[in-house]
Design a protein around this motif. Sequence first.
Motif, PDB file in Angstrom:
ATOM      1  N   UNK A  89       0.681  -1.559   0.055  1.00  0.00           N
ATOM      2  CA  UNK A  89      -0.374   0.414  -0.126  1.00  0.00           C
ATOM      3  C   UNK A  89       1.299   1.036   0.053  1.00  0.00           C
ATOM      4  N   UNK A  90       1.854   0.675   0.373  1.00  0.00           N
ATOM      5  CA  UNK A  90       2.726   2.743   0.693  1.00  0.00           C
ATOM      6  C   UNK A  90       3.622   3.118   0.152  1.00  0.00           C
ATOM      7  N   UNK A  91       4.219   1.569  -0.791  1.00  0.00           N
ATOM      8  CA  UNK A  91       5.041   2.179  -2.916  1.00  0.00           C
ATOM      9  C   UNK A  91       4.041   2.058  -3.952  1.00  0.00           C
ATOM     10  N   UNK A  92       2.600   2.135  -3.230  1.00  0.00           N
ATOM     11  CA  UNK A  92       1.234   2.677  -4.536  1.00  0.00           C
ATOM     12  C   UNK A  92       0.700   3.989  -4.129  1.00  0.00           C
ATOM     13  N   UNK A  93       1.294   4.316  -2.906  1.00  0.00           N
ATOM     14  CA  UNK A  93       0.875   5.739  -2.365  1.00  0.00           C
ATOM     15  C   UNK A  93       1.668   6.342  -2.813  1.00  0.00           C
ATOM     16  N   UNK A  94       2.995   6.011  -2.680  1.00  0.00           N
ATOM     17  CA  UNK A  94       4.459   6.871  -3.693  1.00  0.00           C
ATOM     18  C   UNK A  94       4.005   7.309  -4.906  1.00  0.00           C
ATOM     19  N   UNK A  95       3.414   6.021  -5.984  1.00  0.00           N
ATOM     20  CA  UNK A  95       3.137   5.902  -6.829  1.00  0.00           C
ATOM     21  C   UNK A  95       2.478   7.297  -7.235  1.00  0.00           C
ATOM     22  N   UNK A  96       1.259   7.120  -6.431  1.00  0.00           N
ATOM     23  CA  UNK A  96      -0.144   8.141  -6.439  1.00  0.00           C
ATOM     24  C   UNK A  96       0.318   9.734  -6.503  1.00  0.00           C
TER      25      UNK A  96
END
Length: 430
Positions: A89-96
């Motif tokens: 989830x945190x990796x996806x947050x970085x992308x978004x």
Amino acid sequence: MAKAADAGRAARDLRLVVAAHAVSTYGSYLNLVALGLFTLELTGSAAQTGLFMAVRLAAGFLMGPVSGLLAGRHRRTRLMIGADLLSAATLALLVAAPDGARPVAVYLLAVVLGCGQTLWGVALRSELPDLAGPARRARANARLVAARSVAMLLGFASAGVLVAWLGYEVAFLLDAGTYVLSAGLLARVPARRPVAAAPEAAGPTGPRAWAGVGVLRAVAPVVAAMIGVRAADAFGSAAHNVGIPVQASLVHPDSPAAYAAVFLTSWAVGSLAAGRWCARLAARTGQVGSPRAFGVATCLMSLFFVLAFTDPPLWLLIPLTLAAGAADGYAEISYTTRLQGVDESRRARLFGFASAAQNAGFGLGMIGCAVALDRVAPFPVVAVAHGIACAVALAFLLAQTVRPQGRRDPPARADRHDDPPTPRTAEVTP
């Protein structure tokens, strides 16, 4: 029939956990490279890139004792699933995240990954003896080391290619996918509640209990000494991790990436070979190594790494790093198997403390060696750091030699608990 069915389910669960470990480890090595490159490009500062790694290591260090507490009280596979999903989830947050928020998101990710990786490792090593069965824990540890070696090799090899071909965002989403896949594999493994400590073993509730230091008084002295050797080993390992890029740029300025790839690939293959050999040995004899063999392997690993930094020709560099990887893999399997021999009510807390000790050694080594490499060539830095590790291991071996014959530890047999029973007045932690 019932026993055969139970054995089949246990073997299936172990295969799932080993596969999850391989997938999650691949994701960790993938983001280790990709996030370092991304942080450097995002901030334009080598110091900021170093700070990112420092934050990740500090988070892992602080999370060690906390992980021991959590893994001693909660279902460990669920903790591992939670760590994987939070990392994804945190990796996806970085992308978004918008461009302006990404510098903050990067450091948030460093904290999450550092904490998650530590929690995952402590929970895994605490759960493995019960998952694999007491007679197969040495073999299971060998399989984990082999799977980790392959995952590390693939992670390092693919990180640069993925970033170059697909860009950072796609690479991070693929990385998040590895954590989701790992969580999916673990979801198929039954979540077992840990055995609680007996009331007389509850121990203190103050800061010493929180840090997990008290548990060292409840286990065999050789276990505490092995943790100290492993922390010194981590300090030495930090030297060659920091030194490989510098050494590559000095001895092969035309192709430093190729030199580093040969170095790391040979190390991984050696570690893989040790894992496969130890698995066969454990299947045949039921035991792997001994405290003395662990100390010898640690000394050999340091020696081979130091020799690898003497700028040997390629035909000699490869066998040296292969030997270093094999010695490192054997030492890790012997060490983990021995620590898993303690009573289950103390095992998670012990691994939490051991994880903090290793992270402390590695972090101090990273900082000290990085500063030294600004002023000194890689060889003396690596020689001093690994020399310290070798000296600690030799002191450990000397202590093992002079111990009374009746008190020497036998090989790390998979079906025994070597620690003495704890008196009611002993200071231990649950």
